[in-house]
Design an enzyme around this catalytic site. Structure first.
Site, short mmCIF file in Angstrom:
data_model
loop_
_atom_site.label_atom_id
_atom_site.label_comp_id
_atom_site.label_asym_id
_atom_site.label_seq_id
_atom_site.Cartn_x
_atom_site.Cartn_y
_atom_site.Cartn_z
N GLY A 156 7.42 -8.62 -1.55
CA GLY A 156 6.34 -8.50 -2.52
C GLY A 156 6.83 -7.91 -3.82
N GLY A 209 4.99 -6.14 -7.58
CA GLY A 209 3.84 -5.81 -8.39
C GLY A 209 4.25 -5.54 -9.83
N GLY A 210 3.34 -4.94 -10.58
CA GLY A 210 3.62 -4.71 -11.98
C GLY A 210 4.71 -3.69 -12.24
N PHE A 211 4.93 -2.79 -11.28
CA PHE A 211 5.91 -1.73 -11.53
C PHE A 211 6.78 -1.44 -10.33
CE2 PHE A 211 2.53 0.43 -9.48
CZ PHE A 211 3.03 1.58 -8.92
N LYS A 239 8.77 0.46 -0.79
CA LYS A 239 8.24 0.17 -2.12
C LYS A 239 9.10 0.93 -3.12
CE LYS A 239 3.85 -0.25 -4.54
NZ LYS A 239 2.38 -0.14 -4.39
N ARG A 288 -10.15 2.38 -6.51
CA ARG A 288 -10.26 1.62 -7.75
C ARG A 288 -9.63 0.23 -7.71
NH1 ARG A 288 -8.97 4.19 -13.10
NH2 ARG A 288 -10.58 2.70 -13.71
#
Length: 318
Positions: free
Chosen positions: A15, A17-19, A37, A131
């Site tokens: 995977g 993600g953005g960062f 991660k 969120r």
């Protein structure tokens, strides 16, 4: 580039993600598979590092809940980049399951809803808003259990770092978030309701045609009720509960994740289904002010959710 992480044998990237980048890895000391991660190269700056450290802190604080991903370890790679070692979920996310199977059975969605509401209740009790609740962030264990993941944009109540507050998923973001107002517990309740809608419908409630701009999507989220389900086996009370969770005004939603779970449990009883246990400590969910109600639209429409339309062609099982 394969990461060199002391104590782990990195097997493959699973995977991104953005960062950060997520790898499947073997933890040698305990002979188990984990998800690593790792903060990605292009994002190593102070803001990204603070956000990564925030996720480590929040997820670690919540470890132990049966439906929240557990942090197993933290550290740095040999190149100096921070990492979090977490449980590895070989079955992927609920998004993956939707792609494999299509819309899920009503009984399964109710079960997932109760368990995720319990995970959110535990999150709120520790003064955190998730969120970013969405099917992609609910992972499935080898035993079929859902677990809430990815607290990358979660907001600590006592955090004054505003650099991450604009990140959200539009399809599952509450109206007050889209309007730039302060989110609260009710915002997470909305996102969970929106997630359950997608699990039943196979797509987000307000998804439009391919190529449509975000402005039209936001107008629907801000002004329209979720459409009735196009399947005859969804009982009206299920639609009504999800519609209440997705009410335009936070004041018209369930007042807490626990209240939402209790309504889902009541529906399970009414339908003769097994009632899912709610993993909840019984503590309060204080500390989050509810966002102020939105102003009435100038067109004279209402910002609150009207009575739900009936779901056609449904009858309870004999």
């Amino acid at each position: 580039m394969t990461e060199d992480v002391p104590g782990y044998r990195v097997l493959e990237q699973v995977g991104e993600g953005g960062f950060s980048v997520v790898y499947r890895a073997h933890q040698e000391r305990l002979d188990r598979m984990v998800a690593l991660k790792v903060l990605s190269i292009g994002s190593v700056d102070d803001a990204a590092l603070r956000r990564f450290q925030r996720e480590s802190k929040i997820t670690g604080r919540l470890s132990g809940h049966p439906n929240i991903v557990t942090v197993l370890d933290t550290g740095t790679t040999r190149s100096g980049r921070p990492y979090i070692a977490m449980e590895y979920f070989e079955h992927g996310s609920l998004t993956d399951r939707l792609e494999r199977e299509g819309p899920l059975p009503v009984a399964e969605v109710l079960r997932i809803g109760v368990k995720m509401a319990g995970a959110l209740a535990a999150t709120h009790e520790t003064d955190v808003l998730h969120r970013d609740v969405k099917p992609q962030n609910i992972l499935v264990s080898r035993y079929g259990e859902p677990a809430l993941a990815d607290f990358g944009i979660a907001r600590l109540v006592d955090s004054f770092d505003q650099g991450h507050t604009q990140a959200f998923t539009p399809h599952h973001a509450a109206p007050e978030v889209l309007e730039g107002r302060t989110p609260g517990v009710a915002s997470d309740v909305y996102s969970l309701g929106s997630t359950l809608y997608q699990l039943l419908a196979g797509q987000p409630a307000f998804r439009g045609p391919q190529g449509e701009g975000i402005a039209q999507l936001m107008l629907r989220i801000l002004n329209e009720p979720p459409p009735p389900f196009r399947r005859s086996d969804v009982p009206p009370p299920v639609y009504e509960a999800i519609a209440q969770a997705m009410a335009k005004s936070a004041a018209h939603r369930f007042p807490s994740a626990v209240a939402f779970a209790q309504r889902l449990q009541q529906i399970q009883r009414e339908l003769g289904l097994p009632v899912t246990d709610l993993a909840h400590s019984g503590g309060g969910e204080a500390g989050f002010p509810s966002p102020p109600p939105a102003a009435e639209p100038p067109t004279g429409g209402s910002s609150t959710y009207p009575q739900p339309p009936p779901v056609p062609d449904w009858a309870p099982d004999a």
